[in-house]
Scaffold this active site. Structure first.
Site, mmCIF file in Angstrom:
data_model
loop_
_atom_site.group_PDB
_atom_site.id
_atom_site.type_symbol
_atom_site.label_atom_id
_atom_site.label_comp_id
_atom_site.label_asym_id
_atom_site.label_seq_id
_atom_site.Cartn_x
_atom_site.Cartn_y
_atom_site.Cartn_z
ATOM 1 N N PHE A 225 29.872 -45.816 73.289
ATOM 2 C CA PHE A 225 28.287 -45.921 73.909
ATOM 3 C C PHE A 225 27.634 -44.648 73.379
ATOM 4 O O PHE A 225 27.235 -43.752 74.157
ATOM 5 C CB PHE A 225 28.637 -45.547 75.465
ATOM 6 C CG PHE A 225 29.644 -46.502 76.084
ATOM 7 C CD1 PHE A 225 29.010 -47.765 76.634
ATOM 8 C CD2 PHE A 225 31.179 -46.344 75.984
ATOM 9 C CE1 PHE A 225 30.096 -48.862 77.220
ATOM 10 C CE2 PHE A 225 31.743 -47.227 76.784
ATOM 11 C CZ PHE A 225 31.402 -48.315 77.076
ATOM 12 N N ASP A 247 27.909 -48.943 69.947
ATOM 13 C CA ASP A 247 26.707 -49.086 70.960
ATOM 14 C C ASP A 247 26.200 -50.457 70.864
ATOM 15 O O ASP A 247 26.646 -51.137 69.868
ATOM 16 C CB ASP A 247 25.528 -48.076 70.761
ATOM 17 C CG ASP A 247 24.847 -48.099 72.312
ATOM 18 O OD1 ASP A 247 25.244 -47.080 72.889
ATOM 19 O OD2 ASP A 247 24.256 -48.987 72.646
ATOM 20 N N SER A 248 25.985 -51.365 72.027
ATOM 21 C CA SER A 248 25.561 -52.490 72.205
ATOM 22 C C SER A 248 24.042 -52.635 71.606
ATOM 23 O O SER A 248 23.742 -53.732 71.294
ATOM 24 C CB SER A 248 25.794 -53.118 73.297
ATOM 25 O OG SER A 248 25.257 -52.369 74.356
ATOM 26 N N ASN A 274 30.221 -54.523 71.716
ATOM 27 C CA ASN A 274 30.654 -54.200 73.041
ATOM 28 C C ASN A 274 31.870 -53.254 72.881
ATOM 29 O O ASN A 274 32.897 -53.769 72.492
ATOM 30 C CB ASN A 274 31.181 -55.699 73.863
ATOM 31 C CG ASN A 274 31.639 -55.358 75.154
ATOM 32 O OD1 ASN A 274 32.179 -54.430 75.378
ATOM 33 N ND2 ASN A 274 31.074 -56.409 76.014
ATOM 34 N N ALA A 275 31.582 -52.155 73.487
ATOM 35 C CA ALA A 275 32.737 -50.991 73.392
ATOM 36 C C ALA A 275 33.964 -51.553 74.021
ATOM 37 O O ALA A 275 35.004 -50.947 73.561
ATOM 38 C CB ALA A 275 32.191 -49.867 74.171
ATOM 39 N N ASP A 295 31.227 -42.227 76.937
ATOM 40 C CA ASP A 295 30.099 -41.907 77.849
ATOM 41 C C ASP A 295 29.384 -43.014 78.118
ATOM 42 O O ASP A 295 28.235 -43.415 77.910
ATOM 43 C CB ASP A 295 29.328 -41.021 77.240
ATOM 44 C CG ASP A 295 28.202 -40.577 77.925
ATOM 45 O OD1 ASP A 295 28.115 -40.452 79.133
ATOM 46 O OD2 ASP A 295 27.036 -40.013 77.298
ATOM 47 N N CYS A 335 28.581 -41.134 84.954
ATOM 48 C CA CYS A 335 27.188 -41.083 85.486
ATOM 49 C C CYS A 335 26.988 -41.743 86.608
ATOM 50 O O CYS A 335 25.937 -41.835 87.246
ATOM 51 C CB CYS A 335 26.099 -40.982 84.570
ATOM 52 S SG CYS A 335 25.904 -42.523 83.934
HETATM 53 N N1 SAH Z 1 26.294 -40.831 74.796
HETATM 54 C C1 SAH Z 1 24.761 -41.223 74.637
HETATM 55 C C2 SAH Z 1 24.448 -41.814 76.082
HETATM 56 C C3 SAH Z 1 25.064 -42.973 76.386
HETATM 57 S S1 SAH Z 1 24.126 -43.998 77.492
HETATM 58 C C4 SAH Z 1 24.170 -39.775 74.795
HETATM 59 O O1 SAH Z 1 24.955 -38.717 75.190
HETATM 60 O O2 SAH Z 1 23.041 -39.708 74.237
HETATM 61 C C5 SAH Z 1 24.793 -45.498 77.621
HETATM 62 C C6 SAH Z 1 25.045 -46.319 76.174
HETATM 63 O O3 SAH Z 1 25.868 -47.513 76.512
HETATM 64 C C7 SAH Z 1 23.684 -46.997 75.856
HETATM 65 O O4 SAH Z 1 22.846 -46.784 74.758
HETATM 66 C C8 SAH Z 1 23.665 -48.521 75.979
HETATM 67 O O5 SAH Z 1 22.945 -49.363 74.896
HETATM 68 C C9 SAH Z 1 24.989 -48.484 75.764
HETATM 69 N N2 SAH Z 1 26.080 -49.702 76.330
HETATM 70 C C10 SAH Z 1 26.014 -50.320 77.563
HETATM 71 N N3 SAH Z 1 26.914 -51.167 77.690
HETATM 72 C C11 SAH Z 1 27.490 -51.396 76.631
HETATM 73 C C12 SAH Z 1 28.532 -51.850 76.383
HETATM 74 N N4 SAH Z 1 29.271 -52.965 76.941
HETATM 75 N N5 SAH Z 1 29.161 -51.673 74.996
HETATM 76 C C13 SAH Z 1 28.677 -50.943 74.201
HETATM 77 N N6 SAH Z 1 27.538 -49.895 74.451
HETATM 78 C C14 SAH Z 1 26.966 -50.490 75.786
#
Ligand code: SAH
Length: 396
Positions: A225, A247-248, A274-275, A295, A335
């Site tokens: 993420f 990230d997605s 997808n994470a 995160d 969060c």
């Molecule tokens: N770690 C980042 C903030 C993450 S915010 C920092 O410190 O700046 C959460 C992120 O998760 C977003 O960029 C969103 O695009 C991504 N996201 C949401 N669902 C997801 C999924 N299922 N798989 C991968 N990424 C995802």
């Protein structure tokens, strides 16, 4: 006469008064004696005997009808807003990073107002009908106290709908670019104030980004993420051997690559996926990392989704623990407002148990100190985080 003499009066029932006296600025609809019948804006609060309680913001359509601002002897006028924003800025005077939060709403005594700084630019969010009604004073205070080259109002979060407010993004004054550079630790990062998440970047992870950078040296790292790479860029800059950033969002990954290119930072591989799927595949394939960052976005949007959210956090953390090298580090965060500290650490314990790993809790972490929590207002402290380290060996 009090400073609130000319304002519409709102009588608060004892339960609401008790809440105010306990240090929480919100009064719910059911704790009002009667509606003032006036539009959103400043009101004078009183208890049922007519004793003044101070000045507050009034939102005629929100469940949170009243947000307390100041005691009865203090007029809430343009000079009050300037003094409050000025005090918030002064509390952050020792923060060297030019990307940081300046006003953290209730925690800075300014309910429903967010003001972030990205270098020479400011981005604000006015999140209640009450604060929207005094926007000229708010904008004037930001202008005179911070003197930014421009102020953008990112008034597009969904909570504005509960206040019967439009969701808009508009320039209040000056200019604000699509990409605004700011410093964080030893790095120059880039926010996207107009289109990015939140006000353009995740400033609440500022100190955690920098902390993770200190663990990078020689490490194979995974940033799950990653968004625009707050963790990945610091890890790579800290000397990581390799960083995989997942990230997605293709846009977020493109922004990450652009920042890496322009700063001459190598070694980051971005993966659009997808994470959950990616992490499961990595665990099944026996991948190992020295540092893993987890995160995710807020999975628990309300109380009803809490159990499912905790299961999702656990699944990610369990797999991450399985993929750590001996003595490897796991930085993990949530969060979600609805996941409290107890549930967060309980979830981590369950993940470690099911992953059959012994994990040390090395640092309890949270939001950067420019996002303080008011201890009487738990809503101001939403980011839970922990730095864990694998002890190695396995439990019986
Ligand atoms: N770690 C980042 C903030 C993450 S915010 C920092 O410190 O700046 C959460 C992120 O998760 C977003 O960029 C969103 O695009 C991504 N996201 C949401 N669902 C997801 C999924 N299922 N798989 C991968 N990424 C995802």
């Amino acid at each position: 006469m009090t400073a609130t003499g000319a304002l519409p009066r709102v009588m608060i029932r004892p339960r609401g008064v008790g809440r105010l006296r306990a240090g929480h600025p919100w009064v719910y609809r059911s704790d009002l004696d009667a509606e003032p019948g006036t539009p959103a804006g400043l009101v004078a609060l009183a208890d049922e005997r007519g004793r003044p309680l101070g000045t507050a913001l009034y939102s005629p359509h929100s469940e949170i009808r009243v947000r307390w601002l100041a005691p009865p002897d203090r007029a809430v006028d343009a000079s009050w807003w300037r003094a409050m924003v000025s005090a918030a800025l002064a509390r952050r005077a020792d923060i060297a990073d030019t990307g940081h939060r300046v006003v953290h709403a209730e925690a800075d005594g300014l309910p429903s107002l967010i003001v972030d700084r990205y270098g020479e630019f400011a981005v604000a969010q006015l999140l209640s009908a009450g604060i929207e009604a005094v926007r000229d004073d708010v904008i004037g205070a930001v202008r005179s106290v911070m003197a930014p080259r421009g102020l953008l109002l990112r008034n597009d979060p969904p909570v504005r709908e509960r206040e019967h407010l439009e969701r808009t993004t508009e320039l209040a004054f000056g200019e604000v670019p699509e990409r605004a550079p700011y410093s964080e630790g030893g790095l120059t990062l880039v926010a996207q104030p107009w289109t990015g998440q939140k006000t353009g970047a995740f400033l609440d992870q500022r100190e955690n980004h920098v902390r993770l950078g200190t663990l990078g040296s020689g490490a194979r790292c995974l940033d799950l993420f990653c968004y625009q790479g707050g963790f990945a860029l610091h890890l790579a800059n800290g000397g990581a051997r390799e960083v995989i950033a997942v990230d997605s969002s293709a846009d977020a990954l493109e922004a990450l690559r652009e920042t890496a290119r322009s700063r001459g930072i190598g070694g980051i591989t971005t993966v659009e996926a997808n994470a959950f799927d990616w992490m499961r595949g990595a665990a099944d394939a026996g991948e190992k990392f020295d540092v893993i960052v987890v995160d995710p976005p807020a999975f628990a949007k309300d109380r009803r989704s809490l159990a499912r959210a905790l299961a999702a956090y656990k699944e990610l953390n369990l797999r991450a623990m399985q993929c750590l090298t001996d003595r490897g580090w796991l930085f993990t965060a949530s969060c979600s407002h609805h996941v409290d500290r107890g549930s967060f650490f309980g979830m981590l314990a369950e993940a470690a148990r099911d992953a059959k790993q012994r994990m040390q809790l090395v640092e309890i972490r949270g939001a950067a100190r420019c996002h303080p929590e008011l201890v009487t207002v738990p809503e101001t402290g939403y980011l839970k985080a922990a730095l864990l380290r694998k002890l190695g060996g396995s439990p019986i």
